[in-house]
Structures are given as C-alpha cells and as structure tokens.
Design a protein around this motif. Structure first.
Motif, short mmCIF file in Angstrom:
data_model
loop_
_atom_site.label_atom_id
_atom_site.label_comp_id
_atom_site.label_asym_id
_atom_site.label_seq_id
_atom_site.Cartn_x
_atom_site.Cartn_y
_atom_site.Cartn_z
N PRO A 1 51.74 60.53 4.14
CA PRO A 1 52.17 61.41 5.23
C PRO A 1 53.67 61.72 5.20
CG PRO A 1 50.71 59.72 6.06
CD PRO A 1 50.95 59.39 4.61
N THR A 2 54.49 60.72 4.81
CA THR A 2 55.93 60.96 4.79
C THR A 2 56.28 62.02 3.75
OG1 THR A 2 56.14 58.61 5.23
CG2 THR A 2 58.15 59.82 4.77
N LEU A 3 55.68 61.89 2.56
CA LEU A 3 55.99 62.87 1.52
C LEU A 3 55.46 64.25 1.91
CD1 LEU A 3 55.47 60.80 -1.72
CD2 LEU A 3 57.61 61.57 -0.68
N LEU A 4 54.27 64.28 2.51
CA LEU A 4 53.74 65.57 2.95
C LEU A 4 54.68 66.21 3.96
CD1 LEU A 4 49.93 64.88 3.31
CD2 LEU A 4 51.02 66.54 1.80
N LYS A 5 55.27 65.37 4.81
CA LYS A 5 56.20 65.91 5.82
C LYS A 5 57.47 66.44 5.15
CE LYS A 5 59.40 64.26 9.37
NZ LYS A 5 59.11 64.97 10.60
N ARG B 1 72.15 65.73 7.51
CA ARG B 1 72.03 66.39 6.20
C ARG B 1 73.38 66.98 5.80
NH1 ARG B 1 67.62 69.28 6.98
NH2 ARG B 1 66.30 67.83 5.82
N HIS B 2 74.04 67.63 6.74
CA HIS B 2 75.33 68.24 6.45
C HIS B 2 76.34 67.18 6.02
CE1 HIS B 2 79.08 70.48 7.07
NE2 HIS B 2 78.35 71.55 6.90
N SER B 3 76.23 65.99 6.57
CA SER B 3 77.19 64.94 6.25
C SER B 3 76.82 64.18 5.00
CB SER B 3 77.29 63.96 7.41
OG SER B 3 77.53 64.64 8.59
N GLY B 4 75.82 64.66 4.27
CA GLY B 4 75.51 64.04 3.00
C GLY B 4 74.58 62.84 3.09
N THR C 1 65.68 63.03 3.21
CA THR C 1 64.34 62.76 2.69
C THR C 1 64.17 61.28 2.33
OG1 THR C 1 64.28 64.98 1.78
CG2 THR C 1 62.68 63.42 0.92
N ALA C 2 65.16 60.75 1.63
CA ALA C 2 65.08 59.34 1.24
C ALA C 2 65.01 58.47 2.48
CB ALA C 2 66.29 58.96 0.39
N THR C 3 65.74 58.84 3.52
CA THR C 3 65.71 58.03 4.73
C THR C 3 64.33 58.05 5.36
OG1 THR C 3 68.03 58.53 5.10
CG2 THR C 3 66.80 57.71 6.98
#
Ligand code: ATP
Ligand code: MG
Lengths: 515, 360
Positions: free
Chosen positions: B134-138, B235-238, B242-244
């Motif tokens: 589910p996480t990857l699908l998201k 995301r903007h702050s690097g 996704t990994a999180t």
C-alpha cells in the motif's frame, strides 16, 4: 491623497486595546479611530502586532484590556461583543485576511452566500442575491464570474471574491491585511481604484501594507505600530516615505547600493529547457548565470515563474534540455541534491513550501541540513547544537519570536520569511534562487534581505532574483531578463533598461526586437 | 448560542484533567443503556472494576489484553503521525502471526537458541512487508492507502483461512482449522507462573519507548513529523518524502506484526482465524484516544483493555451482553474527541454575562 471626510461620522473606535501572548505584549494600549469614507493605512514592522489588532477587531481574539466600539448605523457608538466574528459581521465589519478563507471547491457565489443562507436553496431563491451582487459589482468595479469555482480563479480574483463577500453583508468597515502582497502591480492599482470608489461611497477602510509608495498614494491617514504600541497617527499628506520608514523602525533606513562589479565566469547554465505543462510551462529557456552577479527575472506572475523555480529547486523534472553547475551537467536532480551542491532556494509561498508550522523555530532552521553532521550523529539529533545554532541565527537575522522552541506558525508573516532566509543564506550557497524574497517584509527587513543578497553576490555567488517589484529588480540586478508565457528573454544589463521597456516586455510586446 | 474562540497553548495539567473528565463523562453516558438493561449502574461498574483489577488474575488478564492493543495502537499512531493512514493493522497482525507460526513450528530448522528472536523478527518483517505494498502504491501511483490497507485486511484473513484449511493445517488437530502448535523453544516466556501474562507486554512497552524516542530524538522521527505536518515544505527542504513514507509504513506494519507474534507465541501457541477480536481496528481507537502520543498509547490501551476485560466479567456475572464494552469504548472516543475541542477552543455562551467580562 487628502482627507475628504474631516467631519464624517466615526465608523469605528478601538479603545485602549491590550493583548498579551504569554510574556509577549502583541498590542499595548492601542487606540484608533476610523471615520466613514476614510482610508486608513496601518503600518509597522514585522511582528509589530498589526494582524493581531485586526484579529481583535474582527473577534478572532479577545483583547485582555480595552474594547471595540462600532457605529451600528444609528450614529452612536456601541460596544462590540468581544471574541465573536459573527457579531463583528453583524455590526458591519468585513475582513480580508492575509491568507484567504475561501472554500476552494465551491463557486464564488456559494462562497459569498456561505453563512448567510443555506446553500441547498433553489437557484430561484438566489436570484435576489445574484441581483444584489451584480449591482455591487457594477458600482465597485469588482468583477468576478460568480459561477466559477474558487480553485479556478487567480489570486487577484479570489481577493475580489473576499471583498464582495464583505460588501454583500453590508459592511461599513472593511479591513484588508496585506492585500497587495500577493498582487501584481497592475492588480494593486485596480484594487486601490476600487477601494477609493468604495470609500467615496461611505465605507471606512483599514489596510495593512509594507509598501510605502502605495500607502502614500492611496490612504488618507496613517497609523504606525511599533512593538505593539501606536507611535504615530498622521494625515498621509504630511508624510513621505522616508518619514514613515523612520517611524516604523525608529531609525533611518539606509538602502544598500549595488556597486559596479565585474561578473565572473559562467556558474549556472540552463540550455533549452522545456518543463511543466499548461499556462505555467517553460518553453525553450536559456540562462547563463555568472558568478558574482544578480540576475533579475521580471514578469507578471503566472508566466512560468513557478515552474522555473520548481525546476531549479529540484522539484520538477525537466522534459528536455540541460542544466549545468560549474560546467558539470546536473542529472536526476531532486531537492536534496540541489541543496547539497550549494543551491539555496527561497520559495515564493513560504507558508506552503517554506516552513512546517507545527514544528519549532529551531527545527525549521535546521530542516534543510538535518542530515548534516552538525545536526545529527548516528541518526540521533544533536539538540543542543541545533538550538545553539538557532539562537545565533535568530539574533543575526532578527527573527522576532518568543523563543527558539515556539511553533513557527505563531510567528508573524515577515518573521516566517526570515526563518527561510536565515537557513538558506547561512550555508554560503554558490547559487541563490530568491523568489519574491521581500514579499510581506517590512522596510527594515527588506533592506536587510537586499543587503544579504548583495553580500552573497559580492562574495562570488550567483543570485537569481524573481520579483514583480520593478524597483527592487532595478536596484539589485546586474542584468534583467523578462519571462512571458514561459519564454525567457535574453538578459540585458540593467543600465540599458528602463521601467517602460520592461513593462512592455512583461506584457509580451517588443520581445522580438530585444532578442 | 454557543461560540468557539481559539485558545493558545494549553498546559499539560489542563490536558490531563480534561481527559479524565472525558473518561468520566463516557462512563456516565454508558450508564444510560446499562440502566435500560436493568442493571444497577453502581453494581455493574463495581463488577467491571473487580473484573479488571479485583485480583492478581484479573489484573494480569487485563494486561494480557492490553499487550496487542499497545502494539496496534503504536502502529496506527506512528503511521498517522506521518499522515499515512494505515487502517490495515488487523491484516498485518495476522501476517505477523502467520510468520511466527511458520518459523516457530521449526519448519525452517535452525538452532533452538535463536528461535525466539527469529520468531519475533519474522513476525515484524511480515507485518512490515504487508504494509510495503500500500505504501508504494500510494507514493508511486497515488492510490489511497485507506482503501488498500482496509481491503488487504480481508484478503489476508481469507488467506489465513485458506492456509489453515490447507498447508498449515495441524494434522493432529482433529479437523479443526488451526495450525500446528509452535515449539516450546519458540514460545515467549510467561511473566508469572500460572498466569497468561507473557513477555509480549515487555516487548510492547519497549516498543512504545522506542517509538517515543525515535519520534523525538532521531532524524527519522524529525522527518516523519515534518512530512506529516507539511509534506510540501518537507519535500522542498530536501527531506526524502517517499523514503519516509516507506520507512513509516515498514515500522507501522512491523509493530502490528509484533502484536500477532505476541498472540501466537505468547498466548495461544497456535494460529486460528479468530486469533484477533479486532485488535487491529481497536488500535486505531487507542491511537486516537492517545492523541497519537506513543506513551499515551500505553495508557489508552490499558484503559480500553480494562473496559473489555471488566465488561466480559460483568456480563458473565449478570448475563448482560458484553457488547456494552464496545459501546463504552465508542463513547470514550467520542468524549475524548469532544474534549479535544474544549482544549483547542474556549467555549462561551453568548448573551451570558461572560461576554461582557473583558469590557471595562
Ligand atoms: N496565537 C499567538 N500565540 C503567540 N504569539 C503570537 C500569536 N499570534 C501572534 N503572536 C505574536 O505576536 C506578535 C505580533 O504578531 P502579528 O501577526 O500581529 O504581527 P504583524 O504586525 O501582522 O506582522 P507581519 O507584518 O509580519 O504580518 C508576533 O511576535 C507574533 O509572534
Ligand atoms: Mg501580519
């Protein structure tokens, strides 16, 4: 503008308002009068307490001391029930917030009617409402398409919906918190023309602004807050920009001047970039940023600036084209990589992209470098170091907050911007991308930002400055390019340009000859 | 009329007193249907308290019931912190239980000394892997994880039933759909003689402290909080968003998987399709009651476990259905959510003299 309404009735009186947040006094014994038909500009440094004062007026906060008195139409002043936006609306006070409060997926009409009648009523029942609004639009010049969804409207149009919403409820007092911060210069002019019409009609208007030129041009009276207290209340006719600036910060502002300087070699190069889609797409953009220069990008917002900034921030993949830093091609970039190779980015929408409001000031100051050894070891946060660094940045950048542990969302708009500036410029970046860096900043803070951008340039960094403010662009930039419909013109030395040429290019004329 | 006015930061003592008030209000509300059922309210509550705390046996039973709730509560809390809506703890719990049985029955051999750690590891891993999908699908395709995790619960439960009728069926089970029992070397030791309370509780408590520590003190925790509070700015702050999400998904699934390990390796000894009476779903309630705080999860799980165990015992004594327990849990959640409103807003009655209090 001269005051036409010396003897008009009082529309509103704030009487000895004091508001404290913990140890901080956001408003100290502020009294303020507003007459019908008068346009009052409220000025003050970032964090001076302007928004707080207006929130008390509108009932979002309850003052610790003092009261709000309104003219309820019959000529006498009555006390407004504290802490009730509903009562404020009833009493004829309309407010347009610094951040809009519209429901994105409802139509403009629904948004305006929200709270006054049930949205489930048949469209026939709305005919009178529609007629009233058509009439209001015709009289005030605030035209919007009532059936459009809010999410489809531009910022300027959304603001018009907000104003209409207030007028529809028969506002006699209209408060606008930094209405022009998000508008293009043209939209600002239209707005002030509208406000003037409304004031002539007897509406009392308070607006907050950091742009002194428009304050001088469009207000009858100016009130200045400093550290939460009112320090001046003058007819605008007796002021000039310099005097207002001094009243706000308590000392004279010296604008830094750009000194001539030979630009260095190519630092950051874009070649034939295509990216994004729709109105904001980039079409064949070339750019050659030299080290030691500030390259200004002028343009009416919505012409590709957002995509441009996203590409450089590593948030938008390029469709085709090439990006080079110091002759090294940059491929497969993301935000992390851009930061690591020395690209500092100041986002345009600082609330959305800049800070995490629920996290503390110190955490927001560390967020871009959280994986650097100075902030963590073996995955464990080094709290002491993070807070230590935060304290020194708070001092260096004059971020006004109760402590480094306060949640960032409690800071005033300008101080939130300073958090972003502090954490990005502190890393000695090679390239700085500054999108609308002084939006919402007071004169002192603006001149401070300018100083810091110039300092970055003088130590050899390349700075890309995206701004709608031509004065700012012309004062800071070594060269200026114009973006229009996703195409970026060639950059010309600022000395060769004047405001009218830039204005024409921004409107899409004369592009060919310039290239 | 009632008006709401936002409050500033609230002191901890205020939070605690409001929460206690909410619990009391919930119990008072639940008294109404009890009275309808013909019970003496005080008597019934007395029986419940006795059922959960009245003896060492009752108390350890309550703790045994709280054990999986702490773990599924943590699973929900940590995921919700990142705004990853994992509704699938129930399925992840079964996946963990299945893996624990597979390893614990000695199917893969190996020295018996390492069997317990292996069982724990296998269960956590299985739970985590279930959440990976589910996480990857998201993150890849933008598929709503509420739907995928929820539906996976049913898929996994049906899969468990299939396995119990087929490859995992105990040949000595006299036809019952249950797995072979795990080896004694694979079972989590009991904490007390003649009681059912087992080492799973220690695992759960350690996990709570671990999650608390991770959220507060580590880079991962920092990133989870940032992504949960404002993904765009993160995301903007690097921050690798996704990994999180993947990391949080794995952690959350693993915690739910551990709940399954505890139930088979600590309590039942073998796997059946009714191993969990909805611990995965109750975990969501636990997390909400706890305000997504990992330490709060312990308290909330104890509270809910007391209600369940107490109500069971009360219903045995009086013959009234133990559905009352579900009702009380639901009431508590509602009351706590309303209490949250009181914490965030000052509520004033309009027209009352209170409205004038700030006037000079
Ligand atoms: N809810 C709150 N809790 C604690 N402090 C607050 C709260 N709201 C505002 N403040 C503080 O009160 C001070 C005044 O804030 P305010 O938003 O009124 O400033 P402002 O004059 O509007 O500034 P700007 O020009 O930057 O928008 C700031 O220091 C701010 O941090
Ligand atoms: Mg403000």
């Amino acid at each position: 503008m001269t005051a036409p309404v010396q003897e008009a009735a009082l529309a509103l009186r704030l009487d000895g308002i004091t508001k404290r947040f913990g140890a901080l006094t956001a408003n100290g014994d502020v009294s303020l009068d507003l007459r019908s038909g008068e346009i009052l500009a409220l000025l003050g440094e970032n964090g001076a307490g302007k928004t707080t004062l207006m929130n008390i007026l509108f009932g979002h906060y309850v003052a610790d001391e003092g009261q709000v008195l309104v003219n309820s139409g019959n000529g006498s002043l009555t006390e407004l029930e504290p802490g009730s936006p509903h009562a404020a609306l009833e009493a004829g006070i309309g407010m347009v917030h610094q951040h809009f409060t519209l429901a994105e997926n409802l139509s403009a009409l629904d948004n305006i009617l929200l709270g006054t009648q049930s949205l489930a009523t048949l469209s026939t029942a709305r005919a009178p409402a529609r007629a009233k609004l058509e009439d209001l639009m015709a009289r005030s010049g605030l035209t919007v398409s009532l059936d459009a969804r809010i999410s489809q409207l531009s910022v300027g149009e959304k603001q018009r919906v907000e104003i209409l919403k207030a007028l529809y409820r028969d506002a006699r007092v209209l408060v606008l918190d930094e209405p022009t911060a998000v508008l293009t210069p043209q939209e600002s002019e239209t707005l002030f023309a509208t406000l003037k019409t409304l004031a002539d009609d007897g509406l009392g208007i308070i607006f907050i602004s950091h742009k002194l030129a428009e304050v001088i041009a469009s207000s009858h009276r100016v009130a200045v807050l400093r550290g939460g207290c009112k320090v001046a209340d003058l007819p605008t006719a007796s002021c000039d920009q310099r005097k207002l600036a001094e009243l706000m910060v308590g000392h004279e502002i010296v604008e830094t001047i750009r000194t001539e300087k030979e630009a260095g070699r190519s630092l950051f190069v874009l070649k034939r970039i295509f990216a994004g889609q729709g109105r904001d797409a980039l079409q064949d953009v070339d750019l050659d940023l030299k080290s030691g220069e500030i390259l200004g990008i002028a343009g009416v917002s919505g012409n590709g600036q957002t995509t441009f900034a996203k590409v450089i921030s590593g948030l938008e993949p390029i469709v085709s084209g090439e990006m080079l830093l110091e002759d090294q091609p940059l491929t497969h970039v993301d935000a992390r990589k851009m930061i690591d190779i020395g690209l500092a980015r100041i986002p345009e929408d600082r609330h959305h992209d800049g800070i995490v409001g629920a996290m503390s000031v110190s955490e927001n100051l560390a967020i871009e470098s959280i994986r650097k050894p100075e902030n963590q070891s073996f995955g464990l946060l080094r709290f002491a170091a993070i807070r230590e660094r935060a304290r020194s940045l708070i001092k260096a950048y004059d971020i006004r907050c109760q402590s480094e542990d306060s949640p960032a969302r409690l800071l005033s708009g300008g101080n939130i911007q300073k958090i972003v500036l502090a954490r990005t410029l502190e890393t000695m970046p090679k390239v700085v991308l500054a999108a609308q860096p002084s939006r919402g900043l007071d004169v002192g803070a603006t001149s401070d930002v300018h100083k810091r951008l110039l300092a970055a340039r003088d130590r050899g960094a390349g700075v890309i400055l995206i701004s709608e403010d031509l004065d700012e662009l012309m004062r800071l930039s070594d060269r200026i390019a114009v973006i229009h419909r996703g195409k970026l013109s060639e950059a010309n030395p600022t000395e060769m340009l004047d405001r009218s040429t830039l204005g024409l290019r921004m409107a899409g004329h004369d592009g060919e000859e310039a290239a | 009329m009632i008006r709401f006015e936002p409050r500033g930061p609230v002191p901890v003592s205020r939070v605690l007193s409001v929460l206690v008030a909410a619990a009391v209000a919930a119990l008072l509300l639940a008294a109404i249907p009890m009275a309808f059922a013909g019970l003496s309210v005080f008597g019934a509550y007395g029986l419940m308290v006795k059922g959960a705390f009245g003896s060492m046996f009752a108390f350890t039973e309550m703790l045994t019931r709280a054990t999986p709730l702490i773990l599924t509560g943590l699973a929900a809390a940590v995921a919700f912190r990142a705004k990853l809506w994992n509704i699938g703890a129930e399925g992840q719990l079964y996946a963990g239980a299945m893996a624990a049985v597979a390893v614990g029955t000695g199917a893969f051999g190996g020295p018996s000394l390492f069997l317990i750690p292996l069982v724990i590891l296998a269960g956590a891993l299985a739970g985590g892997l279930v959440m990976l999908g589910p996480t990857l699908l998201k993150t890849r395709l933008g598929v709503d994880e509420v739907v995928t995790t929820l539906l996976l619960n049913f898929i996994i439960l049906l899969f468990v039933q299939m396995m119990l009728e087929g490859p995992m069926k105990d040949p000595m089970g006299m036809g019952w759909p249950q797995s072979e029992p795990i080896l004694d070397e694979a079972a989590l030791p009991k904490l007390m003689a003649r009681m059912r309370i087992h080492w799973g509780l220690i695992i759960a408590l350690v996990a709570s402290l671990g999650v608390y520590f991770m959220l507060k003190r580590t880079v991962w925790g920092f990133e989870i909080r940032a992504v949960g509070e404002n993904a765009a700015a993160a995301r903007h702050s690097g921050i690798p968003v996704t990994a999180t999400f993947v990391r949080v998904g794995l952690i959350s699934g693993a915690l739910a998987g551990l709940a399954g390990v505890g139930e088979v390796a600590g309590l039942k000894g073998y796997l059946t399709a009714d191993l969990s009476p909805g611990f995965g779903y109750s975990g969501i309630v636990v997390a909400m009651l706890a305000g997504l705080s990992p330490v709060g999860v312990i308290i909330a799980a104890l509270f809910i476990a007391s209600i369940f165990v107490g109500a069971d015992s009360m219903s045995r004594a009086t013959g009234v259905s133990n559905y009352l327990a579900d009702l009380m849990v639901a009431m508590s959640l509602l009351c706590v959510l309303v209490a949250g409103l009181f914490l965030r807003f000052k509520i004033r009655l309009v027209g009352a003299p209170a409205a004038k209090e700030t006037a000079k």
